[in-house]
Structures are given as structure tokens and as C-alpha cells.
Design a protein around this motif. Sequence first.
Motif, PDB file in Angstrom:
ATOM      1  N   ALA A  43     104.086  43.237 -56.439  1.00 49.15           N
ATOM      2  CA  ALA A  43     103.540  41.990 -55.909  1.00 49.15           C
ATOM      3  C   ALA A  43     102.096  42.224 -55.471  1.00 49.15           C
ATOM      4  CB  ALA A  43     104.383  41.493 -54.745  1.00 49.15           C
ATOM      5  N   PRO A  44     101.113  41.713 -56.201  1.00 44.56           N
ATOM      6  CA  PRO A  44      99.725  41.972 -55.859  1.00 44.56           C
ATOM      7  C   PRO A  44      99.250  41.192 -54.647  1.00 44.56           C
ATOM      8  CG  PRO A  44      99.823  40.516 -57.721  1.00 44.56           C
ATOM      9  CD  PRO A  44     101.247  40.913 -57.407  1.00 44.56           C
ATOM     10  N   SER A  45      99.939  40.093 -54.295  1.00 48.24           N
ATOM     11  CA  SER A  45      99.463  39.272 -53.188  1.00 48.24           C
ATOM     12  C   SER A  45      99.517  40.039 -51.867  1.00 48.24           C
ATOM     13  CB  SER A  45     100.280  37.989 -53.100  1.00 48.24           C
ATOM     14  OG  SER A  45     101.649  38.300 -52.908  1.00 48.24           O
ATOM     15  N   SER A  46     100.597  40.789 -51.635  1.00 45.64           N
ATOM     16  CA  SER A  46     100.695  41.535 -50.380  1.00 45.64           C
ATOM     17  C   SER A  46      99.672  42.673 -50.356  1.00 45.64           C
ATOM     18  CB  SER A  46     102.104  42.087 -50.197  1.00 45.64           C
ATOM     19  OG  SER A  46     102.409  42.979 -51.250  1.00 45.64           O
ATOM     20  N   ASP A  47      99.505  43.361 -51.485  1.00 44.41           N
ATOM     21  CA  ASP A  47      98.517  44.433 -51.548  1.00 44.41           C
ATOM     22  C   ASP A  47      97.109  43.871 -51.386  1.00 44.41           C
ATOM     23  OD1 ASP A  47     100.293  46.226 -54.161  1.00 44.41           O
ATOM     24  OD2 ASP A  47     100.562  46.207 -52.001  1.00 44.41           O
ATOM     25  N   GLY A  48      96.844  42.740 -52.008  1.00 48.10           N
ATOM     26  CA  GLY A  48      95.533  42.118 -51.900  1.00 48.10           C
ATOM     27  C   GLY A  48      95.245  41.651 -50.490  1.00 48.10           C
ATOM     28  N   ALA A  49      96.257  41.102 -49.841  1.00 45.76           N
ATOM     29  CA  ALA A  49      96.079  40.632 -48.470  1.00 45.76           C
ATOM     30  C   ALA A  49      95.818  41.806 -47.530  1.00 45.76           C
ATOM     31  CB  ALA A  49      97.308  39.850 -48.024  1.00 45.76           C
ATOM     32  N   ALA A  50      96.544  42.893 -47.746  1.00 43.08           N
ATOM     33  CA  ALA A  50      96.344  44.075 -46.898  1.00 43.08           C
ATOM     34  C   ALA A  50      94.956  44.656 -47.120  1.00 43.08           C
ATOM     35  CB  ALA A  50      97.413  45.122 -47.200  1.00 43.08           C
ATOM     36  N   THR A  51      94.525  44.681 -48.366  1.00 46.01           N
ATOM     37  CA  THR A  51      93.190  45.200 -48.676  1.00 46.01           C
ATOM     38  C   THR A  51      92.114  44.336 -48.030  1.00 46.01           C
ATOM     39  OG1 THR A  51      94.047  45.973 -50.800  1.00 46.01           O
ATOM     40  CG2 THR A  51      91.655  45.850 -50.567  1.00 46.01           C
ATOM     41  N   LYS A  52      92.307  43.037 -48.092  1.00 48.70           N
ATOM     42  CA  LYS A  52      91.332  42.117 -47.493  1.00 48.70           C
ATOM     43  C   LYS A  52      91.274  42.281 -45.980  1.00 48.70           C
ATOM     44  CE  LYS A  52      90.020  37.265 -47.508  1.00 48.70           C
ATOM     45  NZ  LYS A  52      90.344  35.924 -47.982  1.00 48.70           N
ATOM     46  N   LYS A  53      92.435  42.428 -45.353  1.00 46.91           N
ATOM     47  CA  LYS A  53      92.456  42.622 -43.900  1.00 46.91           C
ATOM     48  C   LYS A  53      91.735  43.906 -43.511  1.00 46.91           C
ATOM     49  CE  LYS A  53      96.674  40.082 -42.874  1.00 46.91           C
ATOM     50  NZ  LYS A  53      98.065  40.172 -42.420  1.00 46.91           N
ATOM     51  N   GLU A  54      91.985  44.972 -44.289  1.00 40.88           N
ATOM     52  CA  GLU A  54      91.336  46.251 -44.000  1.00 40.88           C
ATOM     53  C   GLU A  54      89.821  46.132 -44.163  1.00 40.88           C
ATOM     54  OE1 GLU A  54      91.089  50.231 -42.925  1.00 40.88           O
ATOM     55  OE2 GLU A  54      92.746  48.817 -42.778  1.00 40.88           O
ATOM     56  N   LEU A  55      89.387  45.450 -45.197  1.00 39.11           N
ATOM     57  CA  LEU A  55      87.959  45.256 -45.431  1.00 39.11           C
ATOM     58  C   LEU A  55      87.316  44.457 -44.297  1.00 39.11           C
ATOM     59  CD1 LEU A  55      85.598  45.622 -47.432  1.00 39.11           C
ATOM     60  CD2 LEU A  55      86.274  43.465 -48.459  1.00 39.11           C
ATOM     61  N   LEU A  56      87.969  43.390 -43.863  1.00 35.56           N
ATOM     62  CA  LEU A  56      87.441  42.586 -42.757  1.00 35.56           C
ATOM     63  C   LEU A  56      87.364  43.405 -41.470  1.00 35.56           C
ATOM     64  CD1 LEU A  56      89.229  39.177 -43.374  1.00 35.56           C
ATOM     65  CD2 LEU A  56      86.781  39.627 -43.463  1.00 35.56           C
ATOM     66  N   ARG A  57      88.382  44.239 -41.229  1.00 37.13           N
ATOM     67  CA  ARG A  57      88.381  45.079 -40.030  1.00 37.13           C
ATOM     68  C   ARG A  57      87.192  46.038 -40.039  1.00 37.13           C
ATOM     69  NH1 ARG A  57      89.584  49.982 -38.652  1.00 37.13           N
ATOM     70  NH2 ARG A  57      90.318  50.580 -40.712  1.00 37.13           N
ATOM     71  N   LYS A  58      86.940  46.653 -41.204  1.00 32.15           N
ATOM     72  CA  LYS A  58      85.808  47.586 -41.317  1.00 32.15           C
ATOM     73  C   LYS A  58      84.480  46.865 -41.109  1.00 32.15           C
ATOM     74  CE  LYS A  58      87.955  50.883 -44.467  1.00 32.15           C
ATOM     75  NZ  LYS A  58      87.915  51.430 -45.833  1.00 32.15           N
ATOM     76  N   MET A  59      84.355  45.666 -41.675  1.00 27.97           N
ATOM     77  CA  MET A  59      83.111  44.908 -41.527  1.00 27.97           C
ATOM     78  C   MET A  59      82.881  44.527 -40.072  1.00 27.97           C
ATOM     79  SD  MET A  59      83.267  42.511 -44.922  1.00 27.97           S
ATOM     80  CE  MET A  59      81.855  41.541 -44.475  1.00 27.97           C
ATOM     81  N   ARG A  60      83.944  44.129 -39.387  1.00 28.45           N
ATOM     82  CA  ARG A  60      83.808  43.752 -37.971  1.00 28.45           C
ATOM     83  C   ARG A  60      83.429  44.952 -37.116  1.00 28.45           C
ATOM     84  NH1 ARG A  60      88.948  40.021 -38.646  1.00 28.45           N
ATOM     85  NH2 ARG A  60      87.894  38.091 -39.160  1.00 28.45           N
ATOM     86  N   GLU A  61      84.004  46.120 -37.440  1.00 24.84           N
ATOM     87  CA  GLU A  61      83.643  47.331 -36.698  1.00 24.84           C
ATOM     88  C   GLU A  61      82.169  47.665 -36.895  1.00 24.84           C
ATOM     89  OE1 GLU A  61      86.200  50.505 -37.861  1.00 24.84           O
ATOM     90  OE2 GLU A  61      87.922  49.695 -36.772  1.00 24.84           O
ATOM     91  N   ARG A  62      81.685  47.556 -38.126  1.00 25.40           N
ATOM     92  CA  ARG A  62      80.267  47.823 -38.408  1.00 25.40           C
ATOM     93  C   ARG A  62      79.367  46.864 -37.639  1.00 25.40           C
ATOM     94  NH1 ARG A  62      80.707  47.737 -44.504  1.00 25.40           N
ATOM     95  NH2 ARG A  62      82.023  49.508 -44.859  1.00 25.40           N
ATOM     96  N   ASN A  63      79.729  45.596 -37.655  1.00 29.10           N
ATOM     97  CA  ASN A  63      78.924  44.612 -36.946  1.00 29.10           C
ATOM     98  C   ASN A  63      78.945  44.860 -35.439  1.00 29.10           C
ATOM     99  OD1 ASN A  63      78.160  43.327 -39.274  1.00 29.10           O
ATOM    100  ND2 ASN A  63      79.798  41.820 -39.192  1.00 29.10           N
ATOM    101  N   ALA A  64      80.077  45.280 -34.908  1.00 24.53           N
ATOM    102  CA  ALA A  64      80.163  45.561 -33.479  1.00 24.53           C
ATOM    103  C   ALA A  64      79.295  46.763 -33.094  1.00 24.53           C
ATOM    104  CB  ALA A  64      81.623  45.823 -33.089  1.00 24.53           C
TER     105      ALA A  64
END
Length: 58
Positions: free
Chosen positions: A31-52
Amino acid sequence: MAKSRNGMLGVGGQRKKISRKALRGQAGGAAPSSDGAATKKELLRKMRERNATRDSEA
């Protein structure tokens, strides 16, 4: 008899038939949707950490 112009016909083998799912990276049937969602969440978390860290340094 006419000279053949198809001297290289068939050289290099045939292309493998690839399914649409395989072209889209879903060959395993997972199921690519769960993997894609997890990847997107991880990417957003990294971006927010960088911005912080940028905001705290500035």
C-alpha cells in the motif's frame, strides 16, 4: 533480388512488458498511501526542525 535494409532488425533484444503498477513503483503490491504519508510526515518534520533552528540562530 533487392538489398535488405533491415540489417539491424532485432539486435538488442525485446523490451520487457512492464505493468502500470510496476511503472509507478507498486510492483510488490504494498500500500503506497501509508508509505507516502509517512514519508511526507517525516519530510515536514525535518523542514520544521530546520526552520526552527534558523529562527533561533537569527
